[in-house]
Design an enzyme around this catalytic site. Structure first.
Site, PDB file in Angstrom:
ATOM      1  CB  ALA A 161     -10.014 -26.084  21.662  1.00  0.00           C
ATOM      2  CE1 TYR A 162     -14.598 -24.715  14.594  1.00  0.00           C
ATOM      3  CE2 TYR A 162     -14.383 -22.325  14.705  1.00  0.00           C
ATOM      4  CZ  TYR A 162     -14.788 -23.471  14.031  1.00  0.00           C
ATOM      5  OH  TYR A 162     -15.360 -23.357  12.796  1.00  0.00           O
TER       6      TYR A 162
END
Length: 255
Positions: A161-162
């Protein structure tokens, strides 16, 4: 510690998100030492107030404004308050972000966590830039610096996600640069490597060692390593530089 005491940013009025600690706090200190007036914005109110107070003790004009990047209303209020406190804005550093998905595989990553990372890191960058833009236009132009990450350049695993959010920030930087060029607003991104700050305390020691061994300059990365690039991009020396991604990671990833 690097000395950024020159006046290369004299008269500049800069808003920095995620500035209560870590990289954001170092950017505020370095820009302030270079002559800029600073508004620090963060959801960490107590830490942010304390950081601003320390900067004022160093002779820097520094204010703190509470900010929740997940709230469009908070973003608008922050930008307007910053412009009021400083009498206008000349620059924005989109540094605020969360990393909470670290250590999870793509199967383990929860949908709610994915959405939150995207809301803060991607949507928050867009909302903050949009909120500051009217103030930059009043000034006649300015600088936007988006803090990305070199994880989006080499594809760090178990951080999906990051990594995806920072890849989006890099892509947004290029689009914004083209869209805002007519307003004399330059937009660039910096991709730091793994930096020794509070926000990376959760990172396993083996990942730190992996970075250390893979860098051309084999030592730990500290916040001061990134601030020189920030000062250059905020300065008039970089007024014709836009849409660029500058990796600052000791040569771990080379662009």
């Amino acid at each position: 510690m690097l000395d950024h005491s020159s006046a290369q940013l004299a008269g500049k009025r800069i808003l920095i998100t995620g500035a209560a600690r870590g990289l954001g706090a170092e950017f505020a200190r370095a820009a302030g030492k270079a002559g800029a007036q600073i508004v620090l914005a963060d959801i960490l109110t107590e830490q942010g107030e304390a950081t601003a107070a320390r900067l004022r003790e160093e002779g820097i004009t520094a204010h703190f404004v509470a900010l929740d990047l997940n709230s469009p209303d908070s973003v608008i209020a922050c930008a307007d308050r910053a412009a009021t406190l400083l009498g206008g804005l000349d620059g924005l550093i989109n540094n605020g972000a969360i990393t909470n998905s670290g250590g999870k595989t793509l199967e383990q990553l929860e949908v709610d966590m994915w959405d939150r990372v995207m809301q803060v890191n991607v949507r928050g960058t867009w909302l903050m830039t949009r909120a500051v833009l009217p103030h930059l236009r009043k000034t006649g132009g300015g600088n936007v610096i988006n803090i990305a990450s070199d994880t989006a350049m080499w594809g760090a695993p178990n951080l999906l996600a990051y990594v995806a959010s920072k890849g989006a920030v890099i892509a947004m930087t290029r689009s914004l640069a083209r869209e805002l060029g007519a307003d004399h607003v330059v937009v660039n991104a910096i991709a730091p490597g793994l930096t020794d700050v509070e926000a990376t305390a959760y990172v396993p020691a083996e990942r730190h060692q992996y970075y250390l061994q893979g860098r051309a300059i084999q030592r730990p990365q500290v916040p001061e390593d990134v601030s020189g690039t920030v000062l250059f991009l905020l300065s008039d020396a970089a007024r014709f530089v836009t849409g660029q991604l500058l990796p600052v990671n000791g040569g771990f990833v080379m662009n």
